[in-house]
Design a protein around this motif. Sequence first.
Motif, PDB file in Angstrom:
ATOM      1  N   SER A 215       0.824  -1.205   0.000  1.00 52.97           N
ATOM      2  CA  SER A 215       0.000   0.000   0.000  1.00 52.97           C
ATOM      3  C   SER A 215       0.856   1.253   0.000  1.00 52.97           C
ATOM      4  CB  SER A 215      -0.911  -0.005   1.229  1.00 52.97           C
ATOM      5  OG  SER A 215      -1.674   1.184   1.298  1.00 52.97           O
ATOM      6  N   LEU A 216       0.430   2.221  -0.799  1.00 56.55           N
ATOM      7  CA  LEU A 216       1.109   3.516  -0.878  1.00 56.55           C
ATOM      8  C   LEU A 216       2.626   3.337  -1.006  1.00 56.55           C
ATOM      9  CD1 LEU A 216      -1.046   5.683   1.572  1.00 56.55           C
ATOM     10  CD2 LEU A 216      -0.930   5.850  -0.920  1.00 56.55           C
ATOM     11  N   SER A 230       0.601   8.538  -9.997  1.00 60.74           N
ATOM     12  CA  SER A 230      -0.381   7.705  -9.313  1.00 60.74           C
ATOM     13  C   SER A 230      -1.798   8.099  -9.713  1.00 60.74           C
ATOM     14  CB  SER A 230      -0.232   7.834  -7.793  1.00 60.74           C
ATOM     15  OG  SER A 230      -1.169   7.013  -7.126  1.00 60.74           O
ATOM     16  N   ASN A 231      -2.554   7.081 -10.121  1.00 59.15           N
ATOM     17  CA  ASN A 231      -4.007   7.215 -10.205  1.00 59.15           C
ATOM     18  C   ASN A 231      -4.538   6.362  -9.054  1.00 59.15           C
ATOM     19  OD1 ASN A 231      -6.676   7.480 -10.883  1.00 59.15           O
ATOM     20  ND2 ASN A 231      -6.576   6.241 -12.735  1.00 59.15           N
ATOM     21  N   ALA A 261      -2.879  11.271   2.702  1.00 66.46           N
ATOM     22  CA  ALA A 261      -1.746  10.431   3.084  1.00 66.46           C
ATOM     23  C   ALA A 261      -0.683  10.417   1.991  1.00 66.46           C
ATOM     24  CB  ALA A 261      -2.224   9.017   3.386  1.00 66.46           C
ATOM     25  N   PHE A 262      -1.112  10.384   0.742  1.00 65.01           N
ATOM     26  CA  PHE A 262      -0.160  10.425  -0.372  1.00 65.01           C
ATOM     27  C   PHE A 262       0.636  11.723  -0.320  1.00 65.01           C
ATOM     28  CE2 PHE A 262       1.542  11.119  -4.491  1.00 65.01           C
ATOM     29  CZ  PHE A 262       1.713   9.890  -5.089  1.00 65.01           C
ATOM     30  N   VAL A 263      -0.069  12.853  -0.186  1.00 70.25           N
ATOM     31  CA  VAL A 263       0.608  14.150  -0.154  1.00 70.25           C
ATOM     32  C   VAL A 263       1.580  14.216   1.022  1.00 70.25           C
ATOM     33  CG1 VAL A 263       0.266  16.638   0.106  1.00 70.25           C
ATOM     34  CG2 VAL A 263      -1.285  15.312  -1.352  1.00 70.25           C
ATOM     35  N   ALA A 264       1.165  13.675   2.157  1.00 67.28           N
ATOM     36  CA  ALA A 264       2.020  13.718   3.341  1.00 67.28           C
ATOM     37  C   ALA A 264       3.264  12.864   3.193  1.00 67.28           C
ATOM     38  CB  ALA A 264       1.222  13.262   4.569  1.00 67.28           C
ATOM     39  N   GLY A 265       3.170  11.773   2.428  1.00 68.25           N
ATOM     40  CA  GLY A 265       4.275  10.828   2.370  1.00 68.25           C
ATOM     41  C   GLY A 265       5.160  10.905   1.158  1.00 68.25           C
ATOM     42  N   VAL A 266       4.713  11.571   0.090  1.00 70.63           N
ATOM     43  CA  VAL A 266       5.461  11.487  -1.169  1.00 70.63           C
ATOM     44  C   VAL A 266       6.767  12.256  -1.129  1.00 70.63           C
ATOM     45  CG1 VAL A 266       4.383  13.485  -2.310  1.00 70.63           C
ATOM     46  CG2 VAL A 266       5.188  11.534  -3.680  1.00 70.63           C
ATOM     47  N   GLY A 267       6.851  13.320  -0.330  1.00 67.90           N
ATOM     48  CA  GLY A 267       8.041  14.166  -0.341  1.00 67.90           C
ATOM     49  C   GLY A 267       9.324  13.414  -0.049  1.00 67.90           C
ATOM     50  N   GLU A 268       9.291  12.512   0.931  1.00 66.12           N
ATOM     51  CA  GLU A 268      10.508  11.787   1.294  1.00 66.12           C
ATOM     52  C   GLU A 268      10.913  10.764   0.246  1.00 66.12           C
ATOM     53  OE1 GLU A 268       9.901   8.476   4.394  1.00 66.12           O
ATOM     54  OE2 GLU A 268       8.301   9.923   4.836  1.00 66.12           O
ATOM     55  N   HIS A 269      10.036  10.506  -0.733  1.00 68.43           N
ATOM     56  CA  HIS A 269      10.363   9.566  -1.807  1.00 68.43           C
ATOM     57  C   HIS A 269      10.691  10.282  -3.118  1.00 68.43           C
ATOM     58  CE1 HIS A 269       9.407   6.066   0.593  1.00 68.43           C
ATOM     59  NE2 HIS A 269       8.328   6.701   1.014  1.00 68.43           N
ATOM     60  N   TRP A 297      -2.667  20.104   3.533  1.00 67.26           N
ATOM     61  CA  TRP A 297      -1.923  18.850   3.396  1.00 67.26           C
ATOM     62  C   TRP A 297      -0.496  19.124   2.922  1.00 67.26           C
ATOM     63  CZ3 TRP A 297      -6.114  16.128  -0.076  1.00 67.26           C
ATOM     64  CH2 TRP A 297      -7.282  15.924   0.679  1.00 67.26           C
ATOM     65  N   VAL A 298      -0.380  19.975   1.906  1.00 73.01           N
ATOM     66  CA  VAL A 298       0.937  20.275   1.354  1.00 73.01           C
ATOM     67  C   VAL A 298       1.803  20.972   2.403  1.00 73.01           C
ATOM     68  CG1 VAL A 298       2.192  21.571  -0.411  1.00 73.01           C
ATOM     69  CG2 VAL A 298       0.058  20.383  -1.013  1.00 73.01           C
ATOM     70  N   GLN A 299       1.230  21.920   3.096  1.00 66.23           N
ATOM     71  CA  GLN A 299       1.997  22.675   4.083  1.00 66.23           C
ATOM     72  C   GLN A 299       2.441  21.809   5.260  1.00 66.23           C
ATOM     73  OE1 GLN A 299      -0.738  25.874   4.962  1.00 66.23           O
ATOM     74  NE2 GLN A 299      -0.010  27.134   3.252  1.00 66.23           N
TER      75      GLN A 299
END
Length: 508
Positions: A215-216, A230-231, A261-269, A297-299
């Motif tokens: 997941s994610l 991602s879709n 959750a995607f927005v929160a987690g994608v930055g580190e990847h 979410w972004v902030q």
Amino acid sequence: MLHDPDPLLCQALAADLSAASFTALALKEAWGAPAGDAISRGLRGPAERALGDRDDDLAVLARLFVLGRAQPAASLSRALPSVGADGLVALGLATQHEAAVTPVAALRPQSYADAMGAGEWWIASDLNEAALGGPLPEEHVLGVGRASLTLTALQLPTPAVRGLDVGAGCGIQALRARRNVDNIIATDISERALWFTRLNALINGIDSIETRSGSLFEPVVGETFDRVVSNPPFVITPRSAEVPAYEYRDGGMVGDDLVAAFVAGVGEHLAPGGVAQLLGNWETRDGIDGLDRVREWVQSSAVPLDAWIVERESVEPLAYAELWIRDGGTLPGTARFAALIDAWLDDFASRKVSAVGFGYLLLRRPSSGSPTLTRYEKLHQSLSGDSLGAHLAKALETHDRLSALDTEGLAESFFVVAPDVTEARHHMPGEEDPTVIELRQGGGFGRSVNVDSGLAALVGACDGDLPAGVLIDAIAQLLDVDAAALRADLLPRVRELATMGFLDLNSP
């Protein structure tokens, strides 16, 4: 249990499909555009009537793979001489009982066009509700739909080394990304979806796509990528036992939490300069606009991100519920449909949701320094359908170039009106001066902006010969206004017009 597709059988199937001219254009010519549109709405009858009693190879393959109809084994052996009925069974695309071959998956040609050229894929997925004759199973793997095509068109056409497709489904985004990205990792919680991704890569002769289950971002902990696409299963679904949890669209979270959750987690990847692009829904809750919630979410991301968020449409809860209940194959007028509507409306009411937005998210980890791009827009106008990826890539490049310029540097820059821009002037009857001057964009997001006479004059004079500051000074003299004041007024708007694609930033 799913077995990995045989590469040699996939290669042979591709050769047979090509020899039979199993293409999107050939199908359109076989049954006509109206029948093709009807298929997308779950109606097979018009296409079957158009095919009539044809028994040529194209007709046989169309009935089997597109309409989901069983076909005689002898006809299939003729249409697919290298693979035959046995090969389809071995690949997991069909079953055979005596002399009849019955499809267990759809296989459709899908055209594409991008900056590198045009072509066509064959995309396998699960049969739709029309072929199944009822509602979809929860483990259904969706084929290429409108949302899929939207995201493929949005993907940046710029080269990258490592890419990640989160929630790969049938693999269409991974195939598209692979045209510009050297290596792709495709993830999904559904093993069947990953099987289709591998199958489609093999059928289309595309390498360097690795699949991982999870997941994610669970399958790529500690890894970074230049491009993430991602879709995701973003459809807002009540967490209720009586509501089907379709894997292809329901991420198992409450409301729009999956996109958050995607927005929160994608930055580190994301590697420095890496870009993530996805589709999503967001709720307007308790009077707080959906785009404002996305901004939060972004902030809140632990990794600062550039953000360009576009809301393409917004619907009220009842219309949203009807859309997705129909999508699952439950028809209006039934007790089941009414019960599902109640479940959706109760769910929305529990969070005081008044509207649901749909749109595009582009997130970028800055190569260095702090984020400079912050755009949250509502663009509900219709689009031409052309690829937006090139437009987005150019806009990002222009934004970065302009961000490096102070006011004086901007004044010394040269601009040219983009070739797709036109101007319309609206006059009141009998009046010489226009009451409205409108600039229209033929490509990109099809924007339309109202400008005053000063900005209209500047845009009209932008032919790349003179810098913007010199043009503004000349316009100030013609209008008999203060040149410094006019510069202060027009230069920020020139920056915005260039970012939106109305002006091209040129070298002198």
